[in-house]
Structures are given as structure tokens and as C-alpha cells.
Design an enzyme around this catalytic site. Structure first.
Site, mmCIF file in Angstrom:
data_model
loop_
_atom_site.group_PDB
_atom_site.id
_atom_site.type_symbol
_atom_site.label_atom_id
_atom_site.label_comp_id
_atom_site.label_asym_id
_atom_site.label_seq_id
_atom_site.Cartn_x
_atom_site.Cartn_y
_atom_site.Cartn_z
ATOM 1 N N HIS A 67 -3.112 -5.314 -2.442
ATOM 2 C CA HIS A 67 -2.649 -6.163 -1.345
ATOM 3 C C HIS A 67 -3.689 -6.239 -0.240
ATOM 4 O O HIS A 67 -3.376 -6.616 0.879
ATOM 5 C CB HIS A 67 -1.341 -5.625 -0.771
ATOM 6 C CG HIS A 67 -0.294 -5.361 -1.795
ATOM 7 N ND1 HIS A 67 0.150 -6.344 -2.644
ATOM 8 C CD2 HIS A 67 0.370 -4.223 -2.139
ATOM 9 C CE1 HIS A 67 1.067 -5.823 -3.460
ATOM 10 N NE2 HIS A 67 1.203 -4.542 -3.180
ATOM 11 N N HIS A 78 4.153 -8.367 -5.689
ATOM 12 C CA HIS A 78 3.741 -7.677 -6.915
ATOM 13 C C HIS A 78 3.953 -8.571 -8.111
ATOM 14 O O HIS A 78 4.034 -8.110 -9.240
ATOM 15 C CB HIS A 78 4.567 -6.411 -7.142
ATOM 16 C CG HIS A 78 4.663 -5.546 -5.947
ATOM 17 N ND1 HIS A 78 5.671 -5.670 -5.037
ATOM 18 C CD2 HIS A 78 3.867 -4.550 -5.511
ATOM 19 C CE1 HIS A 78 5.497 -4.771 -4.074
ATOM 20 N NE2 HIS A 78 4.411 -4.085 -4.333
#
Ligand SMILES: Nc1ncnc2c1ncn2[C@@H]1O[C@H](COP(=O)(O)OP(=O)(O)O)[C@@H](O)[C@H]1O
Ligand SMILES: Nc1ncnc2c1ncn2[C@@H]1O[C@H](COP(=O)(O)OP(=O)(O)O)[C@@H](O)[C@H]1O
Ligand SMILES: [Mg+2]
Ligand SMILES: [Mg+2]
Ligand SMILES: [Mg+2]
Ligand SMILES: [Mg+2]
Lengths: 333, 213, 333, 213
Positions: free
Chosen positions: A57, A219
Site C-alpha cells: 500500500h 487488497h
């Protein structure tokens, strides 16, 4: 899988090593424990702020470590929450005597691992408070479910709480502020393309050449629905409206408008989304007090965008503007 | 009949092998309704357990179980790490001070593990989680034990109930964990954590069978 | 073509409009003329710095307009150089009486259009100097060709010259400094995936699922060669070595190391490249004095990376560290 | 025989139409060795020229040509904008003060355009650019004119030489413009600017033929 990597297993450690070499003036990196720690930590008399989560991320969270933001970030494997030892070690590393705030994104794994770490730290007499961020309106919330995911609001909470800690606020005050940010922030994202976890070697889902997924997580979790690609204006509406209606944001509100790339979407497209978002907000009498545009909470190379709106008060505005000096956010310092 | 430390060690080794063999399967189950990593996560943890066992095997049962719990917490991450870690820590506490475990002790140990899942994860039966395997398995064990069955028979009852519990997750809509983001789209898939938990009960049975046979 | 856009023809103007709404405190945007101008321009007694080029390379150049960097950026259509009227108008907008520097990337079209603009400005008694940046070692240089392309070095030249202008340097001094930066900077890039110009609707070239192109330009121009995907370490070597040998960089040199995403490559991979670059430089006795990692000069959503190395002297270091306050680069201000 | 303003206007309109028709073709040629936009660029420019012509048609020849040059510079961008823009500005200067152009005047005008290309782009013949069309075309025109041919015949010679010049770019390795980045890989492709320039000569011929016929 087309990626600039060496061995899939080494991705996180090599990237952390690279960060260490790129920002020696800001951070130190414990590659073994996968921790990014503010160079001058522990800062005496300051609440320490620790966040963390799965890798992939970036720049969140390691890129937000430094003066005015995080004291430490714990990096899990790609898209996998870190383990309690990491957060426990981080808490010890950054505790300057005023306690430590854990900023946790609401995923079952993250929450449980941070909880265990908090227990471990408290057992050593480190004061710890945890605040769970859950700003993703794409997920149905209820008392009986895992609840909403933590997404873009996390970045804003980390900046604002980091500034509060920097000016010397107590642990209770920083934690309460963090809750206030969470109560006033909402997000939603979408994907044009999936992301591929290096260890998995193939995308976590498939999208047709004209398909997009609305309400995506960070995700590659599936979203609210899959549909045909539509115009940037229409997609911006589909993201903005559930956000606006949820809080709800009202005529006269001032917001921080954050248009985030999921990793692979270029600025040109982000600005086009921002343009439409501005129009939508204007139509509802909501003014943009601050803005953030770019890749800040990403999902590897995923193409797509998320919108985060934070209803700001004067204090949040002041704290947002306060100096910050980290790899990914830097100003006035 | 009692559960000795040797059987506990066999159980752990069997399960570690079983997870390795089923890594892809467990991960695939997680891919359908989660994030595609349950097998990878558990396998990472139980490989670490296998590595540390040689140093731990001289400890009493509770020492072994505690070490397993700590290792899982340190290495697994995700939801499964704290959950399985807590299960083993709580089982260790229940087994504290005992050289070998009677039927009643095993029932108490398994019940303590189940309570650990609930304490940590706040799930209820029917939420489509590993609890859907654990709760009926422990109930079946305790019922069998209460009606005077021996360890082997009680574990056979438990493993059977575990399998049914695992399968019961298929039609359920997830209310906890990552699968809950899917809402209705989670129905029709077997829960990965419930599946690995079934393997754990099955392997406990086969470890005991191995000594019994 | 999967993009967050509305009409392909409106891409540039809508994005500029979005920028205007996102950064009202930094810039003003002339959407009609496709100019991004520093909010307080013209700054009296300061050399004005104007750059520009085709759009699709964001944040370059519009994202570099603001205090301590550019006074104006001229945005052409996607991958097409702007027209002289734009640079001429920009020169008039930012001339604070000390003249205007044009920073031009070496593409035939850009050079000719800036030349015409310089003639137009000079005809109105605005002092103009142009410096052409040509740092791309992937292109064979010779007296008889169009020469090397201007790529990553442009970003560094704009920051360093912007700081020199800010402290009041004369036009001659800023232009000479710009030439010095250009003489000491070298770059090379590669692509994992091509980019698609919105108006064209399809990629400018095709790459197989395992193919990469080494020595790529920023408009999808073909590179030195096409080959099988290799490890990040090997690719980093293939980019770094031609750069190092060209100047050549020597034992004892201090450099600014800039690892740039072509648009679609995530930070995780950039850091892995940085890690290897650090090792290569260390092996040659070259130290990293400053670093820049992220998407700064992009080619729409292209996945790939470019490396830029600038041999720094004390003055450049000081100017690099000087305050900058633009949408894409911000510090100490 | 002279070139009148009406013929000049017809020439410009014909070329604008021709560019529109050949936009995809010119862009494709550019795609092979450049950046895929030559047709789009020129078409944008000549649509703007067509739009502005009604306001310009009462001006003398040089006024019309100058307006075309300015419009191209303002709208085309890339390399072609300054190059074609300069061509028209220089042709305007050469035609200054004339109501109609004699054979010698046309030769001087075309030569001035060619010099504009060289001044602006610093190319030589053989560099694989539009100059490879212009230089032989102007030479052919001036040769024909010097040996006493009339406008039509001289333009026929020019258009023929332009076509050959255009084709001569195919085997060449580019040394100027974007195609030069390709080095040897640029050989085997016809230059887009040389191609659009050939159309310009062909359309001048047909505009004159239209009045002559
Ligand atoms: N709140 C909870 N209570 C009990 N079990 C849970 C809970 N949340 C998740 N689980 C179990 O964890 C499993 C997923 O584990 P894993 O894939 O390793 O973690 P993650 O979801 O973090 O990727 C699920 O299949 C489910 O059985
Ligand atoms: N230096 C130069 N001199 C003359 N003509 C040139 C030169 N550079 C480029 N050209 C011409 O310009 C054409 C390309 O025009 P265009 O595609 O519109 O511009 P760009 O290359 O900027 O995209 C080439 O085909 C070539 O004929
Ligand atoms: Mg996971
Ligand atoms: Mg999982
Ligand atoms: Mg072009
Ligand atoms: Mg072109």
C-alpha cells in the site's frame, strides 16, 4: 506477472532496505523486524504514534514516518497484517514516556494483532491506546459484522494526529482526536485493473477489458458490484454520492478532498476526477478547504481511484497545515 | 486412556505436515471469499513450529503448547495468527501442571481453546468462521466424555462433528472476517479457517489412534 | 482503452481545471491557453522560469509550478509540444523585469516551438534565454542528429534553477546554472507496459507478456532494445551502467539519485530498484547525497522506471534543499 | 500564366481537404517511426485555417499566406507546426506586394519556403524529413522555369520531383526529428512530413490545373 522485483519472498525486505537508503535523514529501518522508525525516536515528552499493516500500500505506512506524522510503521508481508511482535517492538522503540497510540485499519487480522501487541506493551507498563479506522462506505456496517474497512481516512488521521502529538498533546487527547477524524471521514474506491501479489503470481481477481469494480478494497477484495466502464464523471458520482450521503455531509461543510490513485492511475486522470468531485461538492454547498491528490494508499499496481472526504473543523485544518517531514508528505519542514 | 506429551507432539507434527500438503487447497478456499493466503499463512506458522519443536520437546505439555501459541502469534499474521495463537495459549493454561491429560482434561483444554477464539474474534456460531468447526466439535467431545466414552471414542465424535461443522459453513453468509465484506456473495463457499480447524481435530484423532493401535 | 476520462479531446483541459481547484493557494490556471501559472506571478525582481511540453507526463510540468520552482508551465495536447503562443503568453505573465528562462526538453517540436516563442517575446523586449535539456543516454548523440531526449534531468534542473531564481540570481546566472545541471545529469528508462494516448485509443506499441523495452522515451518512443523480463537487479544494472559510463561518474562523486515511476509502477518496486542502485553506486565509490523516488516525469499509465543521476556540487545541493512549494514537490515552505 | 489569389485559396482548401482525408494515413506513417500524431496535428491546423479563411480572403496573397502561417504556428504544435508555419510565413514575405505571381515569383516563393524549413529545422537533404520532398521539388520547378516552361509545366515537374523525393525517404536512416531516436530501425519507412509535403505540391498543381483547364 510483470514486476520489477527479484525473489517474491524478498520484496518487502528489499523495499525496506531501499527506503532506508533513500531517506537516511528521516528514518531508520529495522529490516529484520520490518519496522520503519522515525530517525530521532523516541522523542521524549511526545506521544508515539505507531501504525502498520500489510505491505503493498506504499507509501502508506512507511512513507509517513517522520516529524509530524508517524513514529513507526510496521510492515507485514504483502497484503498480510504484521504480527504483534512488530507493533510491540515499535511501541518500545517510540515510547517517549507519554504513551503510544496505535492507529489500526479495521481488518480482523490487523485489529487482533494490534490488540495482542497492546496487551504485550501494557504488560511492560507502556501506556497504549488503539483507534480503529473504518471509513470505507462500500462495506455494509453492522454490529454483527467485521464492519467497514479502514482505507484513505487512515492517511488523514495519521497526519492530523501526528501534528497533535508533535505539539505535545496527551495520549488521551491524541486518541480522541483520532476518533474524531474517523467519525468525520468517509471513503470509497474502484478498480480498473486488479493487482497481483508477488507471491501469488497472478491477479487476485479478473476484470474484462471493459469491466470495472466499484467499492473495491485495498487488497483486491471484491467490491459492491462489477459493471461496464463508464465516464470519469459518472464514476466520480458513483463514489462521491454514497460518501456524501453516509455521514451525511451537509451544505456549509468544509472538507479535505483526497483523490487517491490505487497505484497505477496517472495524475492526469486523478485531476479529471478531482474536477468532477469539485463540481459535485459545489452543487451541494460543500467547500474544499484542503486537498490531497496522488498515490498515497495503494494496492500495488492496481489502476483505479478512491475518494476520501473529511469534514474539517478549525483544529483539524490547523493540524493538517502543521509541518510534516516524511518520505511521502513534506511541508513547512 | 490419557493424552501424553508424546501424542501431543505427534499431533503437532501431523498437523504441520497436513497444512503443508493442503496449503494450496486452503489458500484457494481463501481466494474465493478472502485474500488468498490462509494456507500460506498457516504453513509459515507451522513450519516455524516444526523448527522450534526440538528445543521445546523436553518441556511439559503446557510448555509445548505455549511455545506453539507464541510461535504462531509471531509468524502467522493475518486473522489466523492471533486466533490459532490464542487457541494454543489458552489450551496451555488449561493443561498447566499436568503430565498427561484425562478425557475430562482434554475436554477442558479444547473448551478453553474455543473460548479463546470467541474472546479474540467475537464471533458466534453461524458467522462462517473457524468457530463453526470448534464449537460443535468440543460439544460432541464433552457429551461423549460425560456419557463415559474413552478418549478415542470422544475424539471420533469430535472429528465427526468438526467435519459437519466445517461443511455447515458452505451455505452461510459471512458475518466476521474478511469474507464478511462480500455479504451475500460469500454464501456457497466453505470457510478456510473452519477447514484448517477440521484438519486439526482429524489429526488429533489420528495421533491418538496411532498410540492406541 | 480503460481510463478515467470523459471525452478524449477534453482530457487536458479538464485535468488543468482539476488542478486549479486542487491547488488554489499555489497556482492559477489559464485553461483556454493551457497554462499553469504561479499564483503570485509575476514576481518583481526575480527571473521567471517557464517550461512546458506535451501533457501526459504529470506531475511534470504543471505540478512543479510554485514558489522555488517554475513560474509557469505550458501544457500541450497529450504527448504533443505546446505552441509558441502559450510560451509567449507565459513569458509575458511571469516576467518580473529580470527576464525569463525557458527550460526546454530536447525534442524537435519542443525546441522549435520554444524558439518561436522566444523570438516573439524578444520582439516585445522581454529578455529570454533558452536552455535545452538532453540527458537521455539511451539515444545516440551526434552533431548530425536531433540528439538526446530531455527526460528526468528536467525535473532536477527546474528545482535547482527555481531556487536560484528565488534568491535573486540574474538571468545569465540561472541559465548558466541550468546548463551546468544539464552537463552533469544523465538518465535512462525502461517500460514493462506501453501507454495509450486517449485520442489514439490504443497503445503506441505492443509488448509480449514477458517482454520489456529498455531505453524507452517518455512518449512511448521505442528504446534501445526489446528483451525478456529480467530481475529488478539486472534491469537496474542495465539502466545504471550506461548512465555511469557516459558522464562518466567517478569514485568520490556525490549524486542526487532519482528513481522515477513511468506512471504505473508502484513505490514497492521503485524502492527495490533504489536498493540495487545504491549497491551499484557504493561499488563505484559514489555516494548518494540526495534522493528522489516516485512518479515525477511519467508517460501516462506506463509501467516502468527511469533512473536519473545528477553529479552534485555544494551549490546544487544547497539549491536542491532550498524551500519549494508546488503541487508535486514541497518542502521547507 | 500567373498564380492568382483565387488559385492560392483553392490550393489551401484542397490541401485542407486532402489532409483530412489522409489524416489516418499520415498518422500511421508517424506511428511507425514517430509518435503517431502527424495527421492529427496537421488536420487540427488546417481545420483552423479553413475556419479563418473567410475572414482573410480579401487580403492580398501575402496577407493570406501570413495568416495561414500564424494559424499553423498557433494550432499545430509538435515539429510540423513551426516547420509548416515558417514555410507559409516565408512564402508570404516572398510574395509581399504582389497581386499575382509569375513563374519566377512562384519559384522564389517556394524557395523561400524551403529555406524556412532549413533555417528552422537545420536538416539537410537525406536526413529523412520533409526537406527531402521540398528541395528536389523546388529545384525541378526552378529548372523548368529557367528553361522557359510555363507555370503548369513547372508545377508538373515539381510535383513529380516531390513524389520521388517523398519516396526517397523510405530507405533512409533518420537523422532529424523524432524518428532519429530509432537509428537504423527508422529505415524502410516513408517519412510522414515528406508525405504531407508531397500532397501540398500535388494540390498546388491541381489547383492551377483547375484554373488552366
Ligand atoms: N472474528 C473471527 N472469529 C473467528 N474466526 C475468524 C474471525 N475472522 C476470521 N476468522 C477465521 O480466519 C480465517 C481467515 O484466516 P487468514 O486467511 O489466515 O487471515 P486473513 O483473513 O487476515 O487473511 C477465516 O476463514 C475464518 O475462519
Ligand atoms: N529538423 C527537422 N527538419 C525538417 N523536418 C523535420 C525536422 N524534424 C521533424 N521534421 C518533420 O516533421 C515530421 C513530424 O511531424 P509531427 O509528427 O507533426 O511532429 P512531432 O515529431 O513533434 O510529433 C517528420 O516526419 C519530418 O518530416
Ligand atoms: Mg491476509
Ligand atoms: Mg486470508
Ligand atoms: Mg508529436
Ligand atoms: Mg509526430
Amino acid at each position: 506477472m510483470k514486476k520489477l522485483i527479484n525473489n517474491p519472498e524478498d520484496v518487502v525486505k528489499e523495499a525496506l532496505q531501499g527506503m532506508a537508503e533513500a531517506y537516511p535523514e528521516l528514518i531508520r529501518v529495522d529490516v529484520e523486524n520490518q519496522l520503519v522508525v522515525r530517525k530521532e525516536a523516541p522523542v521524549q515528552g511526545k506521544v508515539g504514534i505507531v501504525s502498520g499493516g500489510g505491505s503493498g500500500h506504499e507509501p502508506m505506512h512507511g512513507g509517513f514516518v517522520g516529524k509530524g506524522m508517524l513514529d513507526a510503521a510496521c510492515a507485514g508481508q504483502v497484503f498480510t497484517s504484521p504480527v504483534p511482535d512488530q507493533m510491540y517492538t515499535a511501541a518500545k522503540d517510540v515510547n517517549g514516556g507519554k504513551g503510544v497510540l496505535f492507529i489500526v485499519k479495521n481488518y480482523t487480522g490487523d485489529v487482533m494483532n494490534f490488540d495482542l501487541a497492546a496487551e504485550m506493551a501494557q504488560a511492560e507498563d507502556i501506556q497504549v491506546q488503539s483507534v480503529v479506522i473504518d471509513d470505507d462506505v462500500a462495506v455494509q456496517d453492522s454490529l454483527y459484522t467485521a464492519g467497514r474497512r479502514g482505507v484513505g481516512g487512515t492517511v488523514l488521521a495519521e497526519k492530523i494526529c501526528g501534528a497533535a502529538a508533535e505539539r505535545g498533546d496527551s495520549l488521551d487527547d491524541v486518541a480522541n482526536l483520532c476518533r474524531r477524524v474517523n467519525e468525520n471521514v468517509r471513503s470509497m474506491g474502484m478498480a480498473l485493473t486488479p493487482a497481483t501479489v508477488p507471491a501469488a503470481g497472478k491477479p487476485s481477481f479478473e476484470l474484462g477489458p471493459n469491466e470495472v469494480e466499484i467499492g473495491i478494497g485495498i487488497h483486491g477484495e471484491p467490491g459492491r458490484r462489477r459493471m461496464e466502464l463508464q465516464s470519469a464523471d459518472d464514476i466520480t458520482e458513483m463514489l462521491a454520492e454514497p460518501i456524501l450521503d453516509d455521514l451525511p455531509f451537509k451544505n456549509g461543510d468544509r472538507v479535505l478532498a483526497f483523490v487517491n490513485s490505487m497505484g497505477g492511475t496517472p495524475y492526469l486522470e486523478l485531476y479529471i476526477v478531482f474536477n468532477k468531485l469539485h463540481e459535485i461538492l459545489k452543487g451541494r454547498g460543500i467547500s474544499i478547504a484542503r486537498s490531497l491528490v496522488g498515490p498515497y494508499i495503494t494496492s500495488l499496481e492496481m489502476q483505479g481511484v478512491s475518494i476520501t472526504l473529511l469534514r474539517m473543523d478549525d483544529e483539524m485544518e490547523m493540524l493538517w497545515d502543521a509541518p510534516v517531514y516524511t518520505p511521502a508528505l513534506k511541508w513547512k519542514a | 486412556m490419557v493424552l501424553t506429551k508424546d501424542v501431543v507432539l505427534t499431533w503437532l507434527e501431523t498437523f504441520a505436515r497436513d497444512v503443508e500438503e493442503n496449503r494450496a487447497y486452503l489458500t484457494e478456499l481463501d481466494g474465493a471469499i478472502g485474500d488468498n493466503d490462509h494456507g500460506t499463512n498457516l504453513d509459515r506458522g507451522f513450519r516455524a513450529v516444526l523448527n522450534s519443536l526440538p528445543d521445546e520437546r523436553d518441556k511439559p505439555i503446557d510448555g509445548v503448547l505455549k511455545a506453539v501459541g507464541m510461535t504462531l502469534i509471531k509468524t502467522v499474521g493475518g486473522a489466523a495468527g492471533p486466533l490459532y495463537g490464542t487457541v494454543f495459549l489458552r489450551m496451555a493454561s488449561a493443561a498447566a501442571g499436568k503430565e498427561a491429560l484425562s478425557e475430562a482434561d482434554v475436554g477442558a483444554m479444547l473448551a478453553a481453546g474455543t473460548k479463546g477464539i470467541v474472546d479474540r474474534g467475537k464471533a458466534e456460531v453461524g458467522d462462517k468462521t473457524m468457530l463453526d468447526t470448534w464449537a460443535p466439535a468440543v460439544d460432541a467431545f464433552q457429551e461423549a466424555e460425560a456419557s463415559g466414552e474413552d478418549l478415542l471414542a470422544a475424539l471420533q465424535a469430535a472429528a465427526g462433528a468438526a467435519e459437519e461443522g466445517m461443511k455447515s459453513t458452505i451455505p452461510l453468509v459471512a458475518r466476521k472476517g474478511r469474507a464478511s465484506y462480500l455479504g451475500e456473495r460469500s454464501a456457497g463457499h466453505q470457510d478456510p479457517g473452519a477447514t484448517s480447524s477440521y484438519l486439526l481435530f482429524k489429526d488429533l484423532l489420528s495421533a491418538v489412534e496411532g498410540t492406541a493401535g
